[in-house]
Design an enzyme around this catalytic site. Sequence first.
Site, PDB file in Angstrom:
ATOM      1  N   ALA A  42      23.474 -22.257  -4.215  1.00 30.17           N
ATOM      2  CA  ALA A  42      22.198 -22.971  -4.088  1.00 30.17           C
ATOM      3  C   ALA A  42      22.170 -23.730  -2.765  1.00 30.17           C
ATOM      4  O   ALA A  42      23.156 -24.334  -2.363  1.00 30.17           O
ATOM      5  CB  ALA A  42      22.005 -23.921  -5.255  1.00 30.17           C
ATOM      6  N   HIS A 233      11.917 -14.963  -4.386  1.00 34.35           N
ATOM      7  CA  HIS A 233      11.943 -15.952  -3.310  1.00 34.35           C
ATOM      8  C   HIS A 233      11.317 -15.311  -2.079  1.00 34.35           C
ATOM      9  O   HIS A 233      11.617 -14.169  -1.763  1.00 34.35           O
ATOM     10  CB  HIS A 233      13.393 -16.373  -3.027  1.00 34.35           C
ATOM     11  CG  HIS A 233      13.491 -17.642  -2.239  1.00 34.35           C
ATOM     12  ND1 HIS A 233      13.164 -17.713  -0.902  1.00 34.35           N
ATOM     13  CD2 HIS A 233      13.863 -18.894  -2.597  1.00 34.35           C
ATOM     14  CE1 HIS A 233      13.342 -18.962  -0.478  1.00 34.35           C
ATOM     15  NE2 HIS A 233      13.763 -19.704  -1.496  1.00 34.35           N
ATOM     16  N   ARG A 277       5.652 -20.342  -4.621  1.00 31.45           N
ATOM     17  CA  ARG A 277       6.469 -19.199  -4.189  1.00 31.45           C
ATOM     18  C   ARG A 277       5.843 -17.837  -4.420  1.00 31.45           C
ATOM     19  O   ARG A 277       5.984 -16.932  -3.605  1.00 31.45           O
ATOM     20  CB  ARG A 277       7.789 -19.216  -4.960  1.00 31.45           C
ATOM     21  CG  ARG A 277       8.779 -20.050  -4.290  1.00 31.45           C
ATOM     22  CD  ARG A 277      10.124 -19.911  -4.905  1.00 31.45           C
ATOM     23  NE  ARG A 277      10.887 -20.985  -4.304  1.00 31.45           N
ATOM     24  CZ  ARG A 277      12.050 -21.386  -4.711  1.00 31.45           C
ATOM     25  NH1 ARG A 277      12.624 -20.816  -5.743  1.00 31.45           N
ATOM     26  NH2 ARG A 277      12.680 -22.349  -4.103  1.00 31.45           N
ATOM     27  N   GLU A 362      19.621 -21.247 -16.560  1.00 27.72           N
ATOM     28  CA  GLU A 362      18.732 -20.102 -16.329  1.00 27.72           C
ATOM     29  C   GLU A 362      18.722 -19.113 -17.486  1.00 27.72           C
ATOM     30  O   GLU A 362      17.763 -18.364 -17.665  1.00 27.72           O
ATOM     31  CB  GLU A 362      19.123 -19.394 -15.026  1.00 27.72           C
ATOM     32  CG  GLU A 362      18.070 -18.381 -14.573  1.00 27.72           C
ATOM     33  CD  GLU A 362      18.331 -17.771 -13.202  1.00 27.72           C
ATOM     34  OE1 GLU A 362      19.171 -18.304 -12.453  1.00 27.72           O
ATOM     35  OE2 GLU A 362      17.695 -16.746 -12.895  1.00 27.72           O
ATOM     36  N   ARG A 373       8.572 -21.191 -11.450  1.00 27.34           N
ATOM     37  CA  ARG A 373       9.340 -22.427 -11.332  1.00 27.34           C
ATOM     38  C   ARG A 373       9.055 -23.149 -10.017  1.00 27.34           C
ATOM     39  O   ARG A 373       9.016 -22.543  -8.952  1.00 27.34           O
ATOM     40  CB  ARG A 373      10.834 -22.100 -11.406  1.00 27.34           C
ATOM     41  CG  ARG A 373      11.743 -23.285 -11.211  1.00 27.34           C
ATOM     42  CD  ARG A 373      13.184 -22.882 -11.366  1.00 27.34           C
ATOM     43  NE  ARG A 373      13.602 -21.918 -10.387  1.00 27.34           N
ATOM     44  CZ  ARG A 373      14.040 -22.221  -9.164  1.00 27.34           C
ATOM     45  NH1 ARG A 373      14.102 -23.484  -8.767  1.00 27.34           N
ATOM     46  NH2 ARG A 373      14.401 -21.278  -8.334  1.00 27.34           N
ATOM     47  N   LEU A 379      18.338 -26.485 -10.875  1.00 23.60           N
ATOM     48  CA  LEU A 379      19.581 -27.246 -11.070  1.00 23.60           C
ATOM     49  C   LEU A 379      19.287 -28.461 -11.943  1.00 23.60           C
ATOM     50  O   LEU A 379      20.095 -28.861 -12.793  1.00 23.60           O
ATOM     51  CB  LEU A 379      20.169 -27.684  -9.723  1.00 23.60           C
ATOM     52  CG  LEU A 379      20.644 -26.559  -8.773  1.00 23.60           C
ATOM     53  CD1 LEU A 379      21.095 -27.144  -7.436  1.00 23.60           C
ATOM     54  CD2 LEU A 379      21.768 -25.742  -9.384  1.00 23.60           C
TER      55      LEU A 379
END
Length: 522
Positions: A42, A233, A277, A362, A373, A379
């Site tokens: 991450a 992403h 996103r 997840e 999301r 996290l």
Amino acid sequence: MSRVVVIGSGIAGLIAAVEASRHHSVTLITKSNLAESNTHYAQGGIAAVSSDDDTVAEHIADTLVAGAGLCWPEAVDVLCSEGPGRINDLVALGVDFDRQGEQFARGLEAAHSHARVLHAGGDATGAGISNALVAAVRATNTEIHEHTFLVDIAIEKHATEKDAAGRSQVAGVHVFDTTGTRFIAADIVILASGGAGQLFRHTTNPAVTTGDGVAAALRAGAVLADVEFYQFHPTALAVPGSFLISEAVRGEGAVLINAAGERFMKALHPMAELAPRDIVARGIQSQMMAQGGQPVLLDATALGASFLSERFPSISAACRSYGLNWATTPIPVTPAAHYWMGGVATDDWGRTSIPGLYAVGEVASTGAHGANRLASNSLLESIVFAHRAVSNLGQPWPEDAPAARWGAQGPLLELDLTETVGRPSTQVVDRVELQTMMWDNVGLARTRTTLESTLDQIHAWRPADPAHRLFPDWEDANLLLLAQALTESALARHESRGGHYRLDYPETNPALARPLTIARKV
Ligand code: SIN
């Protein structure tokens, strides 16, 4: 004291093990080494309110907007309200977040109304968290089994005493390691085994992300939810391995340009490069189609060489390793599979539909992310819900958990597992072919035709014979099953929303603002 088995060693599994080991006997199973997980890679960080100019109410509002009408408001409320307390827990466990003076340094990412993303080591946030938590778990009396694969969750019937409904209850796990397959008995199993980025040809996720926990839960009879929603992403480096280029780079001011050198996101959304996103990822995909498949470019040159190497040391090193100098030249980027909003359906305490089985991180679908999301909420979700799951141990299991949220709200799809467990005449699944098909047909844009042809091919494959499986064969069996669940769910959702985009149903249908659930056919 319960016998607790935790599956997975990302942030959710490590937190669950550390906290559960204070009062219970804990065994942690992980299929690689303790430090290898999606968490470790991450970059951007972990979103939580930590400054006076920001509020929990605004974090909640941003999360709900990104979730495109499908968030479960109570889960979002829990996530954003309890987040700051859990950040303090991470600090107490040794996570060294970057600071500006006394305050946490805070980054901005897409669809956030404030800079609220905490980071460590610049863009090495995951490694910073993972290293601290691995040390913390090693300091407990947790029994750790590395290189050990979750084969299946064992359940048994409790007719009356423990569960008046006579439902199945967790009895332990079957695992596979160098000695073969064996059984570990448990009162409680906490699944924290992450997502399934390896379903797709291009993913920012490491090789371990094969959805083993979701698949095992499905085989055990647990209800899954939201599995049609996969987040792509927008910016992975357009090289083999799809190295993630953090959204925080755009948060610091980098812009996306097409082959003609034009900024194209400004025409697509008022927030331009910092739109949600799914919008940025599809914007990039359209540009790529218009320029013959060539990647678009991320231009970070205005940020300056010293800022880039200090704020983003990992990305700077990755660019160098591919012979790219992003301080002087825009770099090629393309979308890649990144995060699964769907998973094992849980309530606000991580409880699944099988008594004794919790799911956190997840692997779970808590409803906190809805259809899409918000950046850096993953996290956060892991620590908040891992903490809640452990604090719930020993409590009675409500008969309707988590059906109060999921069961009454939408159609329950039934998955016929016999279709993926072996017809002798069919071919053993080929992982690269499966990933390529999923990317092409069930990726950023889907249609009934592409989804139906995908299901035909899935049904023509079978997993390898269980008697002769090694780790990759167990993984392939899980990927095949999850590809079926995802594709069937995507076929059943006749609209576009968040991470699920249907070319044949391009609009969002307000009447469908409810989760789809799926379970094995009994
Ligand atoms: C990123 O750094 O862009 C990824 C953060 C996230 O997926 O939340």
